[in-house]
Design a protein around this motif. Structure first.
Motif, PDB file in Angstrom:
ATOM      1  N   GLU A  52       0.847  -1.195   0.000  1.00 59.00           N
ATOM      2  CA  GLU A  52       0.000   0.000   0.000  1.00 59.00           C
ATOM      3  C   GLU A  52       0.879   1.240   0.000  1.00 59.00           C
ATOM      4  N   THR A  53       0.393   2.277  -0.650  1.00 58.28           N
ATOM      5  CA  THR A  53       1.074   3.556  -0.567  1.00 58.28           C
ATOM      6  C   THR A  53       0.030   4.667  -0.471  1.00 58.28           C
ATOM      7  N   ASP A  54       0.293   5.620   0.405  1.00 57.53           N
ATOM      8  CA  ASP A  54      -0.598   6.758   0.625  1.00 57.53           C
ATOM      9  C   ASP A  54       0.215   8.045   0.577  1.00 57.53           C
ATOM     10  N   ILE A  55      -0.293   9.026  -0.148  1.00 56.17           N
ATOM     11  CA  ILE A  55       0.310  10.356  -0.199  1.00 56.17           C
ATOM     12  C   ILE A  55      -0.797  11.365   0.096  1.00 56.17           C
ATOM     13  N   LYS A  56      -0.556  12.271   1.034  1.00 56.39           N
ATOM     14  CA  LYS A  56      -1.564  13.293   1.322  1.00 56.39           C
ATOM     15  C   LYS A  56      -0.905  14.531   1.888  1.00 56.39           C
ATOM     16  N   GLY A  57      -1.550  15.670   1.633  1.00 50.59           N
ATOM     17  CA  GLY A  57      -1.067  16.926   2.181  1.00 50.59           C
ATOM     18  C   GLY A  57      -1.010  18.024   1.149  1.00 50.59           C
ATOM     19  N   GLU A  58      -0.365  19.124   1.516  1.00 55.76           N
ATOM     20  CA  GLU A  58      -0.251  20.305   0.661  1.00 55.76           C
ATOM     21  C   GLU A  58       1.058  20.237  -0.122  1.00 55.76           C
ATOM     22  N   ILE A  59       0.966  19.927  -1.409  1.00 54.66           N
ATOM     23  CA  ILE A  59       2.151  19.750  -2.246  1.00 54.66           C
ATOM     24  C   ILE A  59       2.823  21.090  -2.527  1.00 54.66           C
ATOM     25  N   ILE A  60       2.047  22.051  -2.982  1.00 52.43           N
ATOM     26  CA  ILE A  60       2.493  23.433  -3.101  1.00 52.43           C
ATOM     27  C   ILE A  60       1.404  24.292  -2.465  1.00 52.43           C
ATOM     28  N   LYS A  61       1.679  25.546  -2.244  1.00 50.75           N
ATOM     29  CA  LYS A  61       0.731  26.398  -1.553  1.00 50.75           C
ATOM     30  C   LYS A  61      -0.609  26.412  -2.273  1.00 50.75           C
ATOM     31  N   GLY A  62      -1.665  26.016  -1.541  1.00 55.55           N
ATOM     32  CA  GLY A  62      -3.010  26.009  -2.089  1.00 55.55           C
ATOM     33  C   GLY A  62      -3.422  24.708  -2.738  1.00 55.55           C
ATOM     34  N   LEU A  63      -2.462  23.780  -2.993  1.00 59.94           N
ATOM     35  CA  LEU A  63      -2.765  22.521  -3.669  1.00 59.94           C
ATOM     36  C   LEU A  63      -2.673  21.367  -2.674  1.00 59.94           C
ATOM     37  N   ASN A  64      -3.819  20.797  -2.319  1.00 57.29           N
ATOM     38  CA  ASN A  64      -3.878  19.627  -1.448  1.00 57.29           C
ATOM     39  C   ASN A  64      -4.257  18.402  -2.267  1.00 57.29           C
ATOM     40  N   ILE A  65      -3.602  17.277  -1.978  1.00 58.65           N
ATOM     41  CA  ILE A  65      -3.886  16.050  -2.730  1.00 58.65           C
ATOM     42  C   ILE A  65      -4.018  14.868  -1.780  1.00 58.65           C
ATOM     43  N   ILE A  66      -4.734  13.868  -2.251  1.00 62.66           N
ATOM     44  CA  ILE A  66      -4.770  12.544  -1.633  1.00 62.66           C
ATOM     45  C   ILE A  66      -4.633  11.541  -2.776  1.00 62.66           C
ATOM     46  N   ILE A  67      -3.549  10.777  -2.762  1.00 61.62           N
ATOM     47  CA  ILE A  67      -3.313   9.759  -3.779  1.00 61.62           C
ATOM     48  C   ILE A  67      -2.946   8.466  -3.057  1.00 61.62           C
ATOM     49  N   ASN A  68      -3.607   7.371  -3.397  1.00 60.15           N
ATOM     50  CA  ASN A  68      -3.266   6.103  -2.761  1.00 60.15           C
ATOM     51  C   ASN A  68      -3.461   4.949  -3.723  1.00 60.15           C
ATOM     52  N   TYR A  69      -2.777   3.870  -3.432  1.00 55.90           N
ATOM     53  CA  TYR A  69      -2.891   2.642  -4.225  1.00 55.90           C
ATOM     54  C   TYR A  69      -2.646   1.448  -3.311  1.00 55.90           C
ATOM     55  N   ALA A  70      -3.380   0.369  -3.549  1.00 60.96           N
ATOM     56  CA  ALA A  70      -3.169  -0.864  -2.790  1.00 60.96           C
ATOM     57  C   ALA A  70      -3.328  -2.061  -3.709  1.00 60.96           C
ATOM     58  N   TYR A  71      -2.405  -2.989  -3.579  1.00 60.85           N
ATOM     59  CA  TYR A  71      -2.523  -4.305  -4.215  1.00 60.85           C
ATOM     60  C   TYR A  71      -2.761  -5.321  -3.110  1.00 60.85           C
ATOM     61  N   THR A  72      -3.858  -6.067  -3.197  1.00 58.64           N
ATOM     62  CA  THR A  72      -4.231  -7.018  -2.153  1.00 58.64           C
ATOM     63  C   THR A  72      -4.502  -8.377  -2.783  1.00 58.64           C
ATOM     64  N   ASP A  73      -3.653  -9.340  -2.470  1.00 59.60           N
ATOM     65  CA  ASP A  73      -3.843 -10.713  -2.936  1.00 59.60           C
ATOM     66  C   ASP A  73      -4.311 -11.532  -1.737  1.00 59.60           C
ATOM     67  N   ALA A  74      -5.626 -11.694  -1.615  1.00 58.35           N
ATOM     68  CA  ALA A  74      -6.218 -12.402  -0.479  1.00 58.35           C
ATOM     69  C   ALA A  74      -6.946 -13.633  -1.001  1.00 58.35           C
ATOM     70  N   LYS A  75      -6.573 -14.804  -0.502  1.00 61.29           N
ATOM     71  CA  LYS A  75      -7.159 -16.040  -1.036  1.00 61.29           C
ATOM     72  C   LYS A  75      -7.077 -17.171  -0.018  1.00 61.29           C
ATOM     73  N   THR A  76      -7.830 -18.226  -0.286  1.00 58.63           N
ATOM     74  CA  THR A  76      -7.795 -19.434   0.530  1.00 58.63           C
ATOM     75  C   THR A  76      -6.569 -20.259   0.151  1.00 58.63           C
ATOM     76  N   ILE A  77      -5.812 -20.705   1.160  1.00 55.74           N
ATOM     77  CA  ILE A  77      -4.630 -21.529   0.876  1.00 55.74           C
ATOM     78  C   ILE A  77      -4.723 -22.911   1.520  1.00 55.74           C
ATOM     79  N   LYS A  78      -5.699 -23.109   2.441  1.00 60.30           N
ATOM     80  CA  LYS A  78      -5.912 -24.427   3.039  1.00 60.30           C
ATOM     81  C   LYS A  78      -7.410 -24.674   3.173  1.00 60.30           C
ATOM     82  N   ASP A  79      -7.862 -25.845   2.679  1.00 55.83           N
ATOM     83  CA  ASP A  79      -9.265 -26.230   2.797  1.00 55.83           C
ATOM     84  C   ASP A  79      -9.360 -27.716   2.485  1.00 55.83           C
ATOM     85  N   THR A  80     -10.327 -28.392   3.082  1.00 55.41           N
ATOM     86  CA  THR A  80     -10.519 -29.811   2.784  1.00 55.41           C
ATOM     87  C   THR A  80     -11.073 -30.023   1.384  1.00 55.41           C
TER      88      THR A  80
END
Length: 719
Positions: A572-600
């Motif tokens: 995951e990566t998150d960027i937030k705040g005032e980049i230059i005067k008057g310019l506020n940003i929120i930029i984020n990205y997440a890669y999530t590999d969630a899966k079953t690895i054990k089951d009968t």
């Protein structure tokens, strides 16, 4: 109407009172400077709230914690948790079910818990969506957080911090209107009753009414939320908050169903009938906190929360006619429910020095008792068929249930009895070495907990089985400051949930569900702390999941085994705040590999975890002109992207649960002066058919649309 009239009278009285108090102040300049500064500086928060107990700056904390300020919600014209608040957090996403009532937020491969003011208030179909009018900030804590609790999923939680007195006169009112006859009024009255910080007050009021993009749907909401802070001595602070929310709506969630694929029906279609019973919800909560400074920086803190949730309504569901795929046979059900929470916390926090090493100590006790009872019994009359491609409204009221049907009956066949109860002891030592360049966290929690769920009804002679477990969960973290604005961290933490099942030869399974998280990350403040970035990689394991055992080993009788396992890996990566005067940003990205690895069942190995999305990327940009003819004007734009989506329907589903990619866009213009602001927002700019849903085992598709292109206009005034 009576409630709205009372609310309006109360609002008028409070505004008059607040203005009288304000007129006694000799200078208003300081207040205006504070409000103006707050507007430009609140995208990035450096500290966690006091309700998270720890006093470590976010930069030095060995965990990924992301905060959303109320200013961000105002800029985005977001009204509650169901409306895209998660766009501001990497990997978080709202999964549909009953959007009018509560928010089901998924992150790191699972549904996360809801905390309010540092206390776990999660319940079945609750709590009610936190409204923006009472939110000061929302903190997303990723992964287990032993300093808050150890009973739950290791994905994490979000903590809603409600507004409290600030000790300043800072009053405001706001009116919002928009598509679908949205009318909403808010008042935030913040002031002083006894000067020098002895007694402060804050009152938040909100009333709203809006239709929907679907037919025959209307929602009304009222909030009254007073709070006081009392300091009888310089070392003692007592705060009391009361929140009352009233909600009335036609239906909990506008599900559509079809055998012809997702989004195969018009976005305005509604299967709910205007003669079906409407639902009313009354939600009351009381939060009490006492902070007592003992000596130096040692503080003893105690918190108590009581929550009372009542539902009076009904719902419907449907199955398709086997002889006509276009005819949905609706059934009507009762929905009477009560939820009660008692939560108590007490802890000690302070600092000890051993030579050049600093120890930041936390030690405390937690108690929780959360109960939920409901009656979901179906009405024997009906069904009430409709043609999904030619919906005709107006079911004969004489064929619908009488008022006597809508009662909470503990003897009903679909009576629901659920609860969670626990006691927990916790201690943590954050060891700061080399002038706080290196921080080592050593902690442990012992929790003894009980969970139970009886649904459908268990007869009086058949007591609902209680799942009990006691577990010690360690926490080890390390954070190193590469320089004063750059840190690296690692964390290992665990959770558990009591569970039970019937094993082979009718034995009882008592192994608790267990979760653990290993995480590493980098945090950096840029350009004097005006904006920051966070990068994290993690692996979460969910073990002892109950799965079906091979029946042939038990004489053909089904049984369970606590041997299933899911794994979530990602970054995951998150960027937030005032980049230059008057310019506020929120930029984020997440890669999530969630899966079953054990089951009968080998066919389930590799199936993506319910509610997950492999790729989530969000961007929000807000620029405000500070000079020249355009001074005060602002432009906002943003989008939300979700790819590789999986429905919440479960790994045992027989049909493919993948959902198409999701892309939402927003654009706004605004103007801010010293005392008033105007904000116009256009949502779903591209007017795409946005939805989430699932595919049932019968092959039917079920989904809920998001709103098509719509607009909102908000006007605020500070005094």
């Amino acid at each position: 109407m009576k409630r709205i009239t009372i609310g309006a009278a109360l609002l008028t009285s409070m505004l008059s009172f607040a203005q009288e108090k304000k007129d006694t102040i000799k200078s208003n300049d300081i207040e205006e400077v504070v409000v103006s500064g707050r507007y430009y500086q609140k995208y990035k928060l450096n500290e966690v709230s006091g309700s998270l107990r720890i006093q470590t700056p976010i930069l030095e904390l060995p965990q990924n914690v992301q905060s959303i300020s109320s200013q961000v919600l105002a800029d985005q014209l977001t009204l509650n948790m169901s409306e895209g608040i998660v766009r501001n957090i990497s990997g978080a996403r709202k999964v549909e079910h009953w959007d009018n009532v509560y928010s089901n937020v998924f992150m790191r491969g699972a549904s996360i818990a809801t905390f309010m003011n540092g206390m776990n208030v999660s319940s079945t179909w609750g709590p009610i969506n936190p409204d923006a009018s009472i939110i000061d900030r929302i903190e997303f804590v990723k992964g287990p957080a032993g300093f808050m609790g150890s009973m739950g999923d290791p994905a994490g939680f979000y903590n809603v911090v409600t507004k409290k007195p600030t000790g300043k006169f800072a009053n405001s009112v706001r009116f919002t209107t928009g598509s679908y006859n949205l009318f909403r009024g808010e008042a935030d009255l913040d002031g002083v009753l006894v000067k020098d910080g002895v007694l402060d007050y804050r009152i938040n009021l909100m009333g709203s009414s809006n239709n929907s993009w679907v037919e025959n749907d209307k929602t009304s909401k009222i909030i009254v939320a007073p709070s006081i802070t009392f300091r009888p001595t310089k070392t003692t602070t007592f705060t009391a908050q009361y929140n009352y929310q009233y909600l009335k709506f036609n239906q909990p969630g506008a599900y559509l169903m079809s055998n012809d694929g997702y989004a195969s029906l018009n976005v305005h279609t509604n299967f709910n009938d205007p003669n079906f019973k409407k639902t009313e919800v009354k939600d009351q909560s009381l939060f009490l906190s006492l902070d007592q400074k003992l000596f130096k920086d040692w503080v003893w803190s105690t918190q108590y929360a009581y929550m009372d949730l009542n539902y009076d309504g009904g719902s419907w569901w449907g199955t398709f006619d086997p002889n006509n795929k276009n005819v949905l046979n609706r059934t009507v059900s009762n929905w009477q429910a009560k939820g009660k929470n008692h939560i108590f916390q007490t802890y000690l926090r302070g600092t000890l020095n051993t030579g050049n090493i600093v120890h930041k100590i936390i030690a405390g006790f937690d108690y929780g008792d959360r109960k939920y009872n409901a009656d979901f019994s179906s009405f024997a009359g009906g069904p009430f068929p409709i043609d999904i491609y030619n919906v005709q409204y107006g079911v004969d009221p004489s064929k619908l249930p009488s008022a006597d049907f809508y009662t909470l009956n503990s003897s009903a066949p679909f009576y629901d009895d659920e609860g969670v109860k626990y006691t927990s002891y916790y201690a943590q030592d954050q060891i700061e070495m080399f002038n706080n360049k290196l921080r080592l966290t050593l902690a442990g929690r012992y929790t003894s907990g009980t969970t139970y769920a009886g649904y459908p009804y268990y007869s009086p002679g058949n007591v609902v089985p209680k799942n009990k477990a006691g577990e010690f969960t360690p926490r080890v973290g390390i954070s190193y400051s590469i320089n004063e604005n750059f840190s690296a961290y690692g964390i290992y933490d665990k959770t558990f949930v009591p569970q039970s099942g019937t094993g082979i030869n009718s034995t009882s399974i008592t192994d608790p569900f267990k979760g653990q998280n290993i995480e590493f990350g980098l945090k950096k403040d840029w350009f004097g702390g005006k904006w920051n970035s966070t990068f994290a990689v993690y692996e979460i394991r969910r073990q002892n999941i109950l799965v079906a055992g091979p029946k042939e080993q038990n004489g053909g009788v089904p049984f369970q085994m606590a041997s299933g396992e899911q794994r979530a890996r990602g970054f995951e990566t998150d960027i937030k705040g005032e980049i230059i005067k008057g310019l506020n940003i929120i930029i984020n990205y997440a890669y999530t590999d969630a899966k079953t690895i054990k089951d009968t069942d080998p066919t389930r190995i590799g199936i993506q975890s319910p509610g997950n999305a492999k790729n989530v990327q969000n961007t929000w940009v807000n620029y405000r002109f500070e000079n020249g003819l355009m001074k005060g004007f602002g432009i906002s734009a943003g989008y939300q992207y979700q790819g590789g989506r999986q429905s919440w329907f479960g790994v045992s589903a027989t049909k493919d649960q993948s959902l198409p990619d999701y892309f939402d866009t927003n654009f706004g213009v605004s103007y801010v002066a010293k005392k008033f602001d105007v904000n116009l927002m256009l949502n779903n700019v591209l007017n795409k058919k946005l939805y989430s849903g699932y595919r049932g085992d019968g092959g039917e598709y079920a989904w809920i649309y998001n709103a098509p292109r719509n607009w909102r206009l908000s006007i605020g005034y500070k005094f």
